[in-house]
Design a protein around this motif. Structure first.
Motif, PDB file in Angstrom:
ATOM      1  N   VAL A 247       5.282  -4.374   9.044  1.00  0.00           N
ATOM      2  CA  VAL A 247       5.945  -5.585   8.548  1.00  0.00           C
ATOM      3  C   VAL A 247       7.204  -5.170   7.785  1.00  0.00           C
ATOM      4  O   VAL A 247       7.184  -4.239   6.978  1.00  0.00           O
ATOM      5  CB  VAL A 247       5.019  -6.407   7.620  1.00  0.00           C
ATOM      6  N   LYS A 248       8.297  -5.856   8.069  1.00  0.00           N
ATOM      7  CA  LYS A 248       9.599  -5.571   7.451  1.00  0.00           C
ATOM      8  C   LYS A 248      10.224  -6.915   7.070  1.00  0.00           C
ATOM      9  O   LYS A 248       9.806  -7.957   7.585  1.00  0.00           O
ATOM     10  CB  LYS A 248      10.529  -4.879   8.466  1.00  0.00           C
TER      11      LYS A 248
ATOM     12  N   ALA B 225       7.317  -0.296   4.185  1.00  0.00           N
ATOM     13  CA  ALA B 225       8.335  -1.153   3.568  1.00  0.00           C
ATOM     14  C   ALA B 225       8.017  -1.490   2.112  1.00  0.00           C
ATOM     15  O   ALA B 225       8.846  -2.083   1.414  1.00  0.00           O
ATOM     16  CB  ALA B 225       8.509  -2.438   4.383  1.00  0.00           C
ATOM     17  N   SER B 226       6.836  -1.094   1.629  1.00  0.00           N
ATOM     18  CA  SER B 226       6.530  -1.349   0.214  1.00  0.00           C
ATOM     19  C   SER B 226       7.029  -0.211  -0.672  1.00  0.00           C
ATOM     20  O   SER B 226       6.942  -0.277  -1.894  1.00  0.00           O
ATOM     21  CB  SER B 226       5.026  -1.555   0.001  1.00  0.00           C
ATOM     22  N   LEU B 227       7.579   0.841  -0.042  1.00  0.00           N
ATOM     23  CA  LEU B 227       8.052   1.996  -0.819  1.00  0.00           C
ATOM     24  C   LEU B 227       9.487   1.822  -1.305  1.00  0.00           C
ATOM     25  O   LEU B 227      10.037   2.702  -1.967  1.00  0.00           O
ATOM     26  CB  LEU B 227       7.925   3.283   0.017  1.00  0.00           C
ATOM     27  N   LYS B 228      10.100   0.709  -0.961  1.00  0.00           N
ATOM     28  CA  LYS B 228      11.425   0.357  -1.475  1.00  0.00           C
ATOM     29  C   LYS B 228      11.317  -1.051  -2.048  1.00  0.00           C
ATOM     30  O   LYS B 228      10.856  -1.972  -1.360  1.00  0.00           O
ATOM     31  CB  LYS B 228      12.463   0.333  -0.344  1.00  0.00           C
TER      32      LYS B 228
ATOM     33  N   TRP C 105      -2.380   0.625  16.150  1.00  0.00           N
ATOM     34  CA  TRP C 105      -1.184   1.025  16.896  1.00  0.00           C
ATOM     35  C   TRP C 105       0.105   0.508  16.263  1.00  0.00           C
ATOM     36  O   TRP C 105       1.201   0.946  16.644  1.00  0.00           O
ATOM     37  CB  TRP C 105      -1.282   0.553  18.348  1.00  0.00           C
ATOM     38  N   ALA C 106      -0.009  -0.396  15.319  1.00  0.00           N
ATOM     39  CA  ALA C 106       1.196  -0.955  14.688  1.00  0.00           C
ATOM     40  C   ALA C 106       1.427  -0.392  13.284  1.00  0.00           C
ATOM     41  O   ALA C 106       2.415  -0.730  12.640  1.00  0.00           O
ATOM     42  CB  ALA C 106       1.084  -2.478  14.621  1.00  0.00           C
ATOM     43  N   ILE C 107       0.515   0.469  12.820  1.00  0.00           N
ATOM     44  CA  ILE C 107       0.636   0.973  11.450  1.00  0.00           C
ATOM     45  C   ILE C 107       1.526   2.208  11.418  1.00  0.00           C
ATOM     46  O   ILE C 107       1.220   3.224  12.036  1.00  0.00           O
ATOM     47  CB  ILE C 107      -0.750   1.299  10.853  1.00  0.00           C
ATOM     48  N   GLY C 108       2.628   2.093  10.694  1.00  0.00           N
ATOM     49  CA  GLY C 108       3.526   3.224  10.506  1.00  0.00           C
ATOM     50  C   GLY C 108       4.241   3.650  11.773  1.00  0.00           C
ATOM     51  O   GLY C 108       4.857   4.713  11.818  1.00  0.00           O
ATOM     52  N   THR C 109       4.185   2.835  12.812  1.00  0.00           N
ATOM     53  CA  THR C 109       4.768   3.219  14.098  1.00  0.00           C
ATOM     54  C   THR C 109       6.065   2.477  14.388  1.00  0.00           C
ATOM     55  O   THR C 109       6.784   2.835  15.319  1.00  0.00           O
ATOM     56  CB  THR C 109       3.796   2.870  15.252  1.00  0.00           C
ATOM     57  N   GLY C 110       6.334   1.430  13.621  1.00  0.00           N
ATOM     58  CA  GLY C 110       7.487   0.584  13.926  1.00  0.00           C
ATOM     59  C   GLY C 110       7.198  -0.418  15.030  1.00  0.00           C
ATOM     60  O   GLY C 110       8.006  -1.271  15.344  1.00  0.00           O
ATOM     61  N   LYS C 111       5.976  -0.302  15.636  1.00  0.00           N
ATOM     62  CA  LYS C 111       5.597  -1.241  16.711  1.00  0.00           C
ATOM     63  C   LYS C 111       4.833  -2.392  16.095  1.00  0.00           C
ATOM     64  O   LYS C 111       3.624  -2.315  15.906  1.00  0.00           O
ATOM     65  CB  LYS C 111       4.659  -0.554  17.698  1.00  0.00           C
TER      66      LYS C 111
ATOM     67  N   ASN D 172       0.867  -1.180   0.000  1.00  0.00           N
ATOM     68  CA  ASN D 172       0.000   0.000   0.000  1.00  0.00           C
ATOM     69  C   ASN D 172       0.906   1.233   0.000  1.00  0.00           C
ATOM     70  O   ASN D 172       1.500   1.563   1.019  1.00  0.00           O
ATOM     71  CB  ASN D 172      -0.886  -0.040   1.256  1.00  0.00           C
ATOM     72  N   TRP D 173       0.994   1.888  -1.164  1.00  0.00           N
ATOM     73  CA  TRP D 173       1.924   3.023  -1.282  1.00  0.00           C
ATOM     74  C   TRP D 173       1.341   4.293  -0.659  1.00  0.00           C
ATOM     75  O   TRP D 173       2.034   5.290  -0.539  1.00  0.00           O
ATOM     76  CB  TRP D 173       2.258   3.267  -2.750  1.00  0.00           C
ATOM     77  N   LYS D 174       0.074   4.261  -0.306  1.00  0.00           N
ATOM     78  CA  LYS D 174      -0.599   5.438   0.291  1.00  0.00           C
ATOM     79  C   LYS D 174      -0.398   6.670  -0.599  1.00  0.00           C
ATOM     80  O   LYS D 174      -0.252   6.533  -1.810  1.00  0.00           O
ATOM     81  CB  LYS D 174      -0.109   5.662   1.726  1.00  0.00           C
TER      82      LYS D 174
END
Ligand code: PEP
Length: 253
Positions: A216-217, A238-241, A172-178, A10-12
Motif C-alpha cells: 500500500v502506497k 511505506a510506513s518507514l517514511k 505475494w503483495a508484501i514488500g514486492t511492489g505488487k 509495521n516497521w518490522k
C-alpha cells in the motif's frame, strides 16, 4: 454500518532508536492532513517501543507491537508478554504476520493463543491472514484464508471476536511492489466478511475492521480504501517514511 478506518504501520526489524523517534515525531507533526475520524497506530521493534511511546503519547497515533508471547510470565527466555506491552503503553499488537508464519513457524493455533492473550490484557490484536502466490494460482485463496481465519480466530467468543482487527495480506503483495487490485482485495475481504457472518453473526461481521496489507502506497491507497469491505491498511515499507504513511492516512476518510 460504518467502521472507523484504521491505518497501522509495521516497521518490522528496521531503524535505529534515533530514527524511530524521528519517524514517530514526523508522523505526529504531520497529522494536520489526517481526519480525526481515522484510527492510527505505529508498530516499532520491541526495543524502541518505550522511546516511541513518549513521542506519540496524547496524540492520535496509538502504539503497537509486532508480536507477543501467549504466556503470562515465567521461564520463556527472549519472549515478551501482553502485560509487558500494556505496561509500556501499547494498545495494539500484530499477530500472525506472514513473515512470522513462514520464517518463525507460527501456526494458526499459536496465533489463536496469542490473540486470546492479547485480548485478555486489553490489547487490540491485528491478526493477519493471506495466501501465497502459488496458492492463489491454484485457485485456493478462499480456502486458505478461510482456514487461517477459523484456525486463528474460530474458537474466540463473540465478545472477544468483536475486539479483533483482521488484516488480509496476500503474501505475494508484501514488500514486492505488487499490490492486489482493489477488485482482487475486495473479493477476499467480502469473502472473509461472509465467513465472519456465518461464524460469529451479522453484528460481529458488520463491526469487524478488515485491513488490507501488501504494497500500500499513497498513490494506491484511495482506491483500495474506497472498497466497501476494506476498512484500513496494514502498511510495511511505506510506513518507514512519515510522508508516505501520512499520505496513506490522509486517503482514509
Ligand atoms: C506488511 O508487511 O504488513 C506489509 C504490508 O508490507 P508492505 O507494505 O511493505 O508490502
Amino acid at each position: 454500518m460504518s467502521r472507523k478506518p484504521f491505518i497501522a504501520g509495521n516497521w518490522k526489524m528496521n531503524l535505529t532508536r534515533a530514527e524511530s523517534v524521528a519517524l514517530a515525531q514526523g508522523v505526529v507533526n504531520g497529522l494536520g492532513g489526517v481526519s480525526s475520524g481515522v484510527e492510527l497506530a505505529i508498530c516499532p521493534p520491541f526495543v524502541y517501543l518505550d522511546a516511541v511511546a513518549a513521542v506519540v503519547k496524547g496524540s492520535q497515533v496509538g502504539l503497537g507491537a509486532q508480536n507477543l508471547y501467549f504466556e503470562g510470565n515465567g521461564a520463556f527466555t527472549g519472549e515478551v508478554s501482553a502485560a509487558m506491552l500494556t505496561d509500556i503503553g501499547c494498545r495494539y499488537v500484530i499477530i500472525g504476520h506472514s513473515e512470522r508464519r513462514a520464517l518463525l513457524g507460527e501456526t494458526d493455533s499459536v496465533v489463536f493463543k496469542k490473540t486470546r492473550a492479547a485480548l485478555a490484557a486489553g490489547l487490540t490484536p491485528i491478526v493477519c491472514v493471506g495466501e501465497t502466490l502459488e496458492q492463489r494460482e491454484q485457485g485456493k485463496t478462499s480456502e486458505v484464508v478461510r482456514s487461517q481465519f477459523l484456525g486463528s480466530l474460530g474458537e474466540l467468543t463473540a465478545e472477544e471476536a468483536a475486539r479483533v482487527v483482521l488484516a488480509y495480506e496476500p503474501v505475494w503483495a508484501i514488500g514486492t511492489g505488487k499490490v492486489a487490485t482493489p477488485q482482487q482485495a475486495e473479493e477476499v475481504h467480502a469473502d472473509l466478511r461472509q465467513l465472519i457472518t456465518s461464524h460469529f453473526g451479522q453484528a460481529i461481521a458488520d463491526g469487524m475492521r478488515i485491513q488490507y496489507g501488501g504494497s500500500v502506497k499513497p498513490d494506491n491507497a484511495k482506491e483500495l480504501l474506497g472498497q466497501p469491505n476494506i476498512d484500513g491498511a496494514l502498511v510495511g515499507g511505506a510506513s518507514l517514511k512519515a510522508e508516505s504513511f501520512l499520505g496513506i492516512a490522509a486517503a482514509a476518510v
